[in-house]
Design a protein around this motif. Structure first.
Motif, short mmCIF file in Angstrom:
data_model
loop_
_atom_site.label_atom_id
_atom_site.label_comp_id
_atom_site.label_asym_id
_atom_site.label_seq_id
_atom_site.Cartn_x
_atom_site.Cartn_y
_atom_site.Cartn_z
N ALA A 1 5.76 -8.54 -7.85
CA ALA A 1 6.63 -9.71 -7.78
C ALA A 1 7.91 -9.40 -7.02
O ALA A 1 8.38 -10.21 -6.21
CB ALA A 1 6.95 -10.20 -9.19
N TYR A 2 8.49 -8.23 -7.27
CA TYR A 2 9.70 -7.85 -6.55
C TYR A 2 9.42 -7.73 -5.06
O TYR A 2 10.16 -8.24 -4.22
CB TYR A 2 10.22 -6.51 -7.11
CG TYR A 2 11.66 -6.20 -6.73
CD1 TYR A 2 12.66 -6.20 -7.68
CD2 TYR A 2 12.01 -5.88 -5.41
CE1 TYR A 2 13.98 -5.90 -7.34
CE2 TYR A 2 13.31 -5.58 -5.06
CZ TYR A 2 14.30 -5.60 -6.02
OH TYR A 2 15.60 -5.32 -5.69
N ALA A 3 8.33 -7.04 -4.73
CA ALA A 3 7.98 -6.87 -3.31
C ALA A 3 7.77 -8.20 -2.62
O ALA A 3 8.22 -8.41 -1.48
CB ALA A 3 6.73 -6.00 -3.20
N ALA B 1 11.96 -5.73 5.11
CA ALA B 1 11.49 -4.88 4.02
C ALA B 1 10.08 -4.43 4.38
O ALA B 1 9.11 -5.15 4.18
CB ALA B 1 11.50 -5.63 2.70
N VAL B 2 9.97 -3.24 4.96
CA VAL B 2 8.66 -2.74 5.36
C VAL B 2 7.80 -2.47 4.15
O VAL B 2 6.59 -2.72 4.14
CB VAL B 2 8.84 -1.46 6.21
CG1 VAL B 2 7.50 -0.81 6.51
CG2 VAL B 2 9.56 -1.80 7.50
N GLY B 3 8.41 -1.94 3.10
CA GLY B 3 7.64 -1.64 1.89
C GLY B 3 8.49 -0.91 0.89
O GLY B 3 9.71 -0.74 1.06
N GLU C 1 12.28 1.07 4.16
CA GLU C 1 11.29 1.29 3.10
C GLU C 1 12.07 1.80 1.90
O GLU C 1 12.81 2.79 2.00
CB GLU C 1 10.24 2.30 3.55
CG GLU C 1 9.13 2.49 2.51
CD GLU C 1 8.10 3.51 2.95
OE1 GLU C 1 6.91 3.27 2.73
OE2 GLU C 1 8.49 4.55 3.52
N PHE C 2 11.92 1.13 0.79
CA PHE C 2 12.72 1.43 -0.38
C PHE C 2 12.13 2.58 -1.19
O PHE C 2 10.92 2.81 -1.19
CB PHE C 2 12.84 0.19 -1.28
CG PHE C 2 13.64 -0.92 -0.67
CD1 PHE C 2 15.02 -0.91 -0.75
CD2 PHE C 2 13.02 -1.97 -0.01
CE1 PHE C 2 15.77 -1.93 -0.17
CE2 PHE C 2 13.76 -2.98 0.57
CZ PHE C 2 15.14 -2.96 0.48
N ALA C 3 13.02 3.27 -1.90
CA ALA C 3 12.63 4.27 -2.90
C ALA C 3 13.54 4.03 -4.10
O ALA C 3 14.35 4.87 -4.48
CB ALA C 3 12.78 5.67 -2.35
#
Length: 258
Positions: free
Chosen positions: A79-81, A60-62, A37-39
């Protein structure tokens, strides 16, 4: 117990990521994590990130996306997600000083509903990630945490419950997990220990006071899809060692018992 995915919230590794983003993500995969999960994205374009995920086999969970970014660039974040295959976008934090009245909270709930509805149009699940302050203020006689989900639709706003912060707020994470069963795709799986001065700090899994074994079962029963390991601050070991130790705890206490 039902099988849930195991991901890492990359905020835990913010320091090594700042030095070597791609190498650190590769190390996460080597440890055994199945998703991230990104930050933040370390300056990588969506296509670059997609290639890195394909290389490592990580899902990529989120992504945690600030409220400001959601307001200023929602379409860009969506769009990135979508490009990297992230299933969720979560609002991770609020500027609490802006939300001190019921009117301010009510307005925010409407805004989160709108953001979530737009995410849903693009196949993205929108979540809210809690801390402890949502249990320190009330709206309409309810904790902010409950008022938020009572004022928004499950179609638009799902729950990303941080069990450490629920516990720290003096609430029962097991009861809260059960209360939001079916609306809880992501559980922030985190441990902590109090300190002598009344503060606390997060710990590697199994080294604090959160009833993690019970949380595992409750999360499974509630239909959670992913356990997202997070450690806000790694004091006992370097961050990469801490996340490896936490994964080993899950290997022993969860994966080995499936």
């Amino acid at each position: 117990m039902r099988r849930m995915g195991i991901a890492l919230q990359l905020y835990t590794l913010r320091e090594p990521l700042a030095e070597d983003f791609k190498g650190t993500v590769r190390r996460v995969a080597e440890i055994g994590y199945e998703g991230v999960e990104f930050a933040g994205y370390g300056g990588l374009s969506a296509e670059e990130m997609k290639r890195l995920l394909e290389e490592t086999g990580l899902r990529a969970v989120g992504s945690h996306v600030s409220l400001k970014a959601l307001r200023d660039n929602l379409q860009g974040e969506i769009a990135y997600a979508k490009t990297i295959g992230a299933g969720t976008i979560a609002c991770p934090w609020l500027p609490v000083e802006q939300y001190q009245t019921e009117e301010a909270w009510t307005s925010l709930f409407k805004e989160l509903e709108s953001i979530g509805a737009e995410c849903r149009k693009h196949g993205i699940v929108f979540c809210y990630h809690n801390h402890a302050f949502e249990f320190e203020q009330r709206v309409g006689g309810q904790f902010v945490f409950d008022a938020l989900y009572g004022s928004t639709s499950p179609d638009s706003v799902q729950v990303e419950m941080d069990v450490c912060w629920v516990h720290r707020a003096g609430q029962d994470p097991l009861a809260y997990i059960a209360r939001y069963a079916g609306r809880l795709p992501l559980v922030h799986f985190k441990d902590y220990a109090p300190t002598e001065d009344g503060t606390f700090y997060t710990k590697e899994l199994g080294r604090g006071i959160v009833p993690l074994a019970d949380v595992l079962k409750a999360s499974s029963d509630a239909g959670a899809e992913w356990l997202v390991v997070e450690q806000d601050n790694c004091r006992d070991n370097p961050p990469i060692v801490s996340v490896a130790n936490s994964f080993n705890w899950l290997r022993e206490h969860y994966l080995a018992k499936l």
